[in-house]
Design an enzyme around this catalytic site. Structure first.
Site, mmCIF file in Angstrom:
data_model
loop_
_atom_site.group_PDB
_atom_site.id
_atom_site.type_symbol
_atom_site.label_atom_id
_atom_site.label_comp_id
_atom_site.label_asym_id
_atom_site.label_seq_id
_atom_site.Cartn_x
_atom_site.Cartn_y
_atom_site.Cartn_z
ATOM 1 C CD GLU A 171 1.875 -3.805 11.267
ATOM 2 O OE1 GLU A 171 1.747 -2.574 11.093
ATOM 3 O OE2 GLU A 171 0.914 -4.555 11.557
ATOM 4 N N PRO A 173 0.810 -1.222 0.000
ATOM 5 C CG PRO A 173 -0.128 -1.114 2.131
ATOM 6 C CD PRO A 173 0.553 -2.043 1.197
ATOM 7 N NE ARG A 204 -7.746 -6.421 -20.734
ATOM 8 C CZ ARG A 204 -7.962 -5.381 -21.529
ATOM 9 N NH1 ARG A 204 -7.113 -4.356 -21.518
ATOM 10 N NH2 ARG A 204 -9.000 -5.344 -22.342
ATOM 11 C CG ASP A 258 -8.933 -1.517 -23.124
ATOM 12 O OD1 ASP A 258 -9.965 -1.749 -23.754
ATOM 13 O OD2 ASP A 258 -8.109 -2.392 -22.790
#
Length: 245
Positions: free
Chosen positions: A116, A89, A154, A169
């Site tokens: 953690e 993150p 893809r 896209d």
């Protein structure tokens, strides 16, 4: 392309890699997947991969040894260092441009953590990229790595039915994609725009370009800050802005 995934939960990946486009890509030999439980590389007799953080604190931290040894084993016969991607993150926010960049590589290795966090030496001396799929926290890096892998595979040549399938896209062009319609031409009183039924391909492409611009202006105006508009797009954007006033 070779894609290796280091995880403590390899069973999570089997249904994903055996479904839809990811499965077809492997069948076409566009990609080869390997899922490795890096617990197997632990030198500890109990096969532990985590320990308490130095200095105290809540939670457990992934030890460097199993990850270092796993990476060394996976790359021992390679002359070119692969992209080693840490799902985290704290990492760089993932984008379509990053997916296009990864799709040009021959070998990707994903490290999926739990607990953690990671021993900092993994970040400093092993990893080439730290990637986050959004400003939220998951229980591990597995789901996030699946998202990245799907978006990369893809893009590989021959994976989708048509080479141009991904080129228009959303985000690939810098704008959001235009609306799509299919049969019937009218459903419950809701009609498909006349231009799409006209057979005039030039007008259809103009409509799609303008609607792509409209959708971006309405939903992600921040994308326009770094997008170089053509003269025609500038005219359309002014028309779209006037419609809102």
């Amino acid at each position: 392309m070779k894609i290796d995934v280091l995880t403590l939960f390899p069973e999570m990946f089997q249904p994903v890699f055996q479904t839809s486009i990811l499965k077809k890509a492997a069948e076409k030999e566009a990609v080869q997947y390997r899922v490795i439980n890096f617990r197997d590389y632990s030198s500890n007799k109990h096969k532990t991969v985590d320990d308490y953080p130095y200095g105290g604190g809540v939670g457990m931290v992934l030890k460097p040894q199993p990850v270092f040894d796993a990476i060394e084993d996976l790359t021992k016969e390679e002359t070119k260092k692969p992209r080693i991607i840490l799902m985290c993150p704290q990492g760089e926010t993932y984008t379509q441009k990053k997916a296009e960049q990864f799709a040009k590589e021959d070998h990707l290795i994903f490290i999926c953590g739990h607990y953690e966090g990671y021993d900092e030496r993994i970040r400093s001396h092993v990893v080439t990229d730290e990637i986050s799929i959004g400003d939220y926290v998951l229980t591990g890096g597995e789901l996030a790595s699946m998202v990245v892998i799907d978006s990369v595979v893809r893009l590989l040549p021959g994976v989708l039915g048509k080479e141009a399938s991904h080129e228009l896209d959303s985000f690939s062009t810098g704008l959001l994609e235009h609306p799509h319609y299919t049969r019937p031409a009218e459903y419950k009183g809701y009609k498909v725009p006349d231009v799409l039924l006209s057979g005039n391909h030039e007008k259809i492409e103009q409509w799609r370009s303008k609607e792509s611009l409209r959708r971006t202006f309405e939903r992600r105006p921040d994308l326009l800050d770094k997008y170089e508009l053509s003269e025609q797009q500038k005219i359309w954007l002014k028309e779209i802005e006037n419609e809102k006033n």
